[in-house]
Motif scaffolding. Sequence first.
Motif, PDB file in Angstrom:
ATOM      1  N   GLY A   1       0.801  -1.224   0.000  1.00  0.00           N
ATOM      2  CA  GLY A   1       0.000   0.000   0.000  1.00  0.00           C
ATOM      3  C   GLY A   1       0.827   1.265   0.000  1.00  0.00           C
ATOM      4  O   GLY A   1       0.404   2.291  -0.535  1.00  0.00           O
ATOM      5  N   ASP A   2       2.033   1.208   0.567  1.00  0.00           N
ATOM      6  CA  ASP A   2       2.874   2.403   0.598  1.00  0.00           C
ATOM      7  C   ASP A   2       3.867   2.454  -0.557  1.00  0.00           C
ATOM      8  O   ASP A   2       4.749   3.313  -0.582  1.00  0.00           O
ATOM      9  CB  ASP A   2       3.585   2.555   1.943  1.00  0.00           C
ATOM     10  N   GLY A   3       3.735   1.542  -1.513  1.00  0.00           N
ATOM     11  CA  GLY A   3       4.542   1.617  -2.729  1.00  0.00           C
ATOM     12  C   GLY A   3       5.788   0.765  -2.759  1.00  0.00           C
ATOM     13  O   GLY A   3       6.524   0.783  -3.744  1.00  0.00           O
ATOM     14  N   ALA A   4       6.057  -0.002  -1.722  1.00  0.00           N
ATOM     15  CA  ALA A   4       7.237  -0.863  -1.723  1.00  0.00           C
ATOM     16  C   ALA A   4       6.969  -2.101  -2.583  1.00  0.00           C
ATOM     17  O   ALA A   4       5.833  -2.555  -2.713  1.00  0.00           O
ATOM     18  CB  ALA A   4       7.590  -1.282  -0.296  1.00  0.00           C
ATOM     19  N   SER A   5       8.015  -2.633  -3.159  1.00  0.00           N
ATOM     20  CA  SER A   5       7.865  -3.824  -3.985  1.00  0.00           C
ATOM     21  C   SER A   5       7.413  -5.010  -3.138  1.00  0.00           C
ATOM     22  O   SER A   5       7.924  -5.237  -2.040  1.00  0.00           O
ATOM     23  CB  SER A   5       9.196  -4.168  -4.666  1.00  0.00           C
ATOM     24  N   ALA A   6       6.455  -5.752  -3.664  1.00  0.00           N
ATOM     25  CA  ALA A   6       5.987  -6.975  -3.015  1.00  0.00           C
ATOM     26  C   ALA A   6       6.206  -8.160  -3.947  1.00  0.00           C
ATOM     27  O   ALA A   6       5.537  -9.180  -3.860  1.00  0.00           O
ATOM     28  CB  ALA A   6       4.517  -6.838  -2.630  1.00  0.00           C
ATOM     29  N   GLY A   7       7.143  -8.012  -4.889  1.00  0.00           N
ATOM     30  CA  GLY A   7       7.498  -9.110  -5.785  1.00  0.00           C
ATOM     31  C   GLY A   7       6.810  -9.037  -7.128  1.00  0.00           C
ATOM     32  O   GLY A   7       6.078  -8.108  -7.430  1.00  0.00           O
TER      33      GLY A   7
END
Length: 174
Positions: A136-142
């Motif tokens: 949700g905060d824009g970090a990569s989740a793969g």
Amino acid sequence: MSQNVPGFEELLRGCERSAVHLETRDVYAVDYEESGFAAWKAGHRHDPADRASWWRPWLDLVSETVGRSVIIRRARIVSEPVSEYIEFEHHSTFTNVAAGESVRWLPRRRASDLCLPGNDFWLFDDRLVRFNHFTGDGASAGGEMREEQAVVKLCSSAFEAVWERATPHEEFCV
């Protein structure tokens, strides 16, 4: 679902005709972009004459890929007024264009009636989709690789619909 997702270098090096990328978020917090965003907020601006200082090794890979006659297009769907992050991306996009990418921008309000996948993606040679997942905060989740014809068709159709409506980078003002 656990799967081995190839990196962009491998995917672009294997690309023969086209690579298209659809971006739909107003902020990204992935490491390589977050440091550039922080520097931009602190006043750093890329020098058009100092190509060696630009985003390496990504832009080298883009130049090499385009040099093999692969067409690379990127479309960005953005909210208006644009976020500070999108302002940063817009300011830095001249480096992507100089490396050989074609980039267009589409205000989100003009995309309301388009059928779009739920995630950003790359489509390679109209046969292989790499979805990018984010928190949700824009970090990569793969990432996730897909080859089913229906998924490829959805992504191809969505990208082309966005591309047709979008404004070329040189004409889009933030």
